[in-house]
Scaffold this motif. Structure first.
Motif, PDB file in Angstrom:
ATOM      1  N   LEU A  54       0.800  -1.218   0.000  1.00  0.00           N
ATOM      2  CA  LEU A  54       0.000   0.000   0.000  1.00  0.00           C
ATOM      3  C   LEU A  54       0.835   1.272   0.000  1.00  0.00           C
ATOM      4  N   LYS A  55       2.043   1.212   0.575  1.00  0.00           N
ATOM      5  CA  LYS A  55       2.842   2.418   0.721  1.00  0.00           C
ATOM      6  C   LYS A  55       4.315   2.059   0.710  1.00  0.00           C
ATOM      7  N   HIS A 342      -3.600  -3.637  -5.422  1.00  0.00           N
ATOM      8  CA  HIS A 342      -4.698  -2.810  -5.926  1.00  0.00           C
ATOM      9  C   HIS A 342      -6.042  -3.309  -5.401  1.00  0.00           C
ATOM     10  N   LYS A 344      -6.552  -5.035  -2.715  1.00  0.00           N
ATOM     11  CA  LYS A 344      -6.607  -4.770  -1.279  1.00  0.00           C
ATOM     12  C   LYS A 344      -7.062  -3.343  -1.021  1.00  0.00           C
ATOM     13  N   LYS A 345      -6.579  -2.395  -1.821  1.00  0.00           N
ATOM     14  CA  LYS A 345      -7.022  -1.006  -1.684  1.00  0.00           C
ATOM     15  C   LYS A 345      -8.512  -0.886  -1.970  1.00  0.00           C
ATOM     16  N   SER A 348     -10.504  -2.119   0.867  1.00  0.00           N
ATOM     17  CA  SER A 348     -10.369  -1.300   2.076  1.00  0.00           C
ATOM     18  C   SER A 348     -11.177  -0.019   2.003  1.00  0.00           C
ATOM     19  N   ASP A 349     -11.545   0.396   0.779  1.00  0.00           N
ATOM     20  CA  ASP A 349     -12.274   1.654   0.613  1.00  0.00           C
ATOM     21  C   ASP A 349     -13.734   1.524   1.055  1.00  0.00           C
TER      22      ASP A 349
END
Length: 349
Positions: A54-55, A342, A344-345, A348-349
């Motif tokens: 993620l980062k 991607h 996972k993002k 998570s939203d």
């Protein structure tokens, strides 16, 4: 890298005892398990891995904590002149930032994962270390060659003059090749997988345990291993696993419970053999959906000539298709850590 580090005043000794990990598969989880166990034993640890999920901060870790934005920005700003002068690549620049950050912290142990290969990897500027070789298989053929023994040679090049080598579980032929290639080294073999984590990660946990025992003579009490993100990671009905080459996919297919998985969402970078990955999945899993990796110039491009698959360029739409096809069953997302990140993002939203 050597020029940039020398000009920055970097000294290898500032990293403490170095564990340098190369291999085709299993590097990330082996590094994570090793760093976590050393921390649980009471040691100050540094951990450098790739890619991030993620980062970018996830790649540079001290005592289990990602580098802060403030520290990353500060060290990056100081490194910019060297990055420009020596024309460092993205990965080389991150290696420089990680080494400079860790040198400030002066850890007892630094666990360093190679990127691709080994011989010419930016992390292979390190000389005095405990070299670790995980599972070796064919991958990055355009850069490393199509012979598994040539690939092994590239990984073994991290060993240098170090006497002891830690070896993960490999096929008998690869293990024997390494044994013959290193007649003057003390090789510590990993012979049996741990049952404390899902297959195939038990092989990597067993290797990490051997590393820690070799370095400290002990293992931490009551240690609970945690898999890195997107390694058989479950988020509700979704299982995220970044298996991205035939060896990794074979291990995933062998260990996954196909009766509980209703669809597979997959993508890969263009340099991977997506047809082979799908061929490994199709006998065991129904409903295979192929998509592109968003915002990734290395992604495969659709359409592809692969029968029996559903193809959708937009990853969010492809995810919805996979959900519909799965019915009440689970959805497996695989083929690329970039795709897993991607998805996972999105979840998570």
């Amino acid at each position: 890298m050597e020029g940039a580090l020398a000009e920055a005043g970097f000294r290898e000794e500032s990293l403490g005892r170095i564990i340098h990990v190369a291999g085709t598969n299993g590097k990330g989880s082996t590094c994570r398990f090793t760093a976590d166990m050393l921390k649980a034993c009471g040691y100050k640890t540094a951990l450098f891995t790739s890619p991030h999920i993620l980062k970018v901060n996830e790649r540079i870790v001290s005592d289990g904590r990602d580098i802060s934005d403030a520290d990353f920005d500060r060290i990056f700003a100081g490194c910019v002149p060297l990055i420009e002068k020596y024309r460092l690549s993205y990965f080389e620049a991150l290696t420089l930032i990680a080494f400079m950050y860790f040198s400030e912290l002066k850890p007892d142990f630094s666990v360093i994962e190679t990127g691709m290969g080994g011989r010419f990897d930016s992390s292979n500027v390190l000389n005095v270390k405990l070299p670790v070789i995980t599972a070796i298989a064919k991958d990055h053929a355009a850069f490393l060659g199509n012979s598994i023994y040539r690939i092994a040679d590239e990984k073994l090049a991290i060993i240098k003059d170090n006497r002891t080598v830690m070896l993960g579980m490999n096929t008998p032929s690869v293990t024997e090749y390494i044994r013959k290639a290193l007649p003057d080294k003390k090789i510590i073999f990993t012979e049996e997988a741990s049952s404390e984590v899902p297959a195939p990660f038990g092989k990597n946990l067993a290797l990490a345990e051997n590393i820690v025992k070799e370095l400290t003579g002990k293992l931490p009490l009551n240690f609970v291993p945690v898999l890195p993100p997107c390694r058989m990671e479950r988020i509700g009905r979704f299982i995220l696993d970044g298996a991205h080459n035939p060896h990794g996919m074979h291990e995933l297919v062998k260990s996954a419970d196909a009766s509980k998985i209703g669809s597979v969402l997959i993508s890969s970078t263009a340099d991977r053999d997506i047809k082979k990955l799908v061929a490994l999945l199709s006998p065991k899993f129904r409903n295979i959906v192929i998509t592109e990796i968003p915002d990734n110039e290395r992604s495969l491009r659709l359409p592809l000539d692969i029968a029996g698959t559903v193809q959708e360029k937009d990853a969010a739409k492809a995810l919805n298709i996979a959900v519909e096809l799965a019915g009440n069953a689970d959805i497996l997302v695989s083929g690329s850590l970039y795709l897993c990140a991607h998805i996972k993002k999105l979840l998570s939203d």
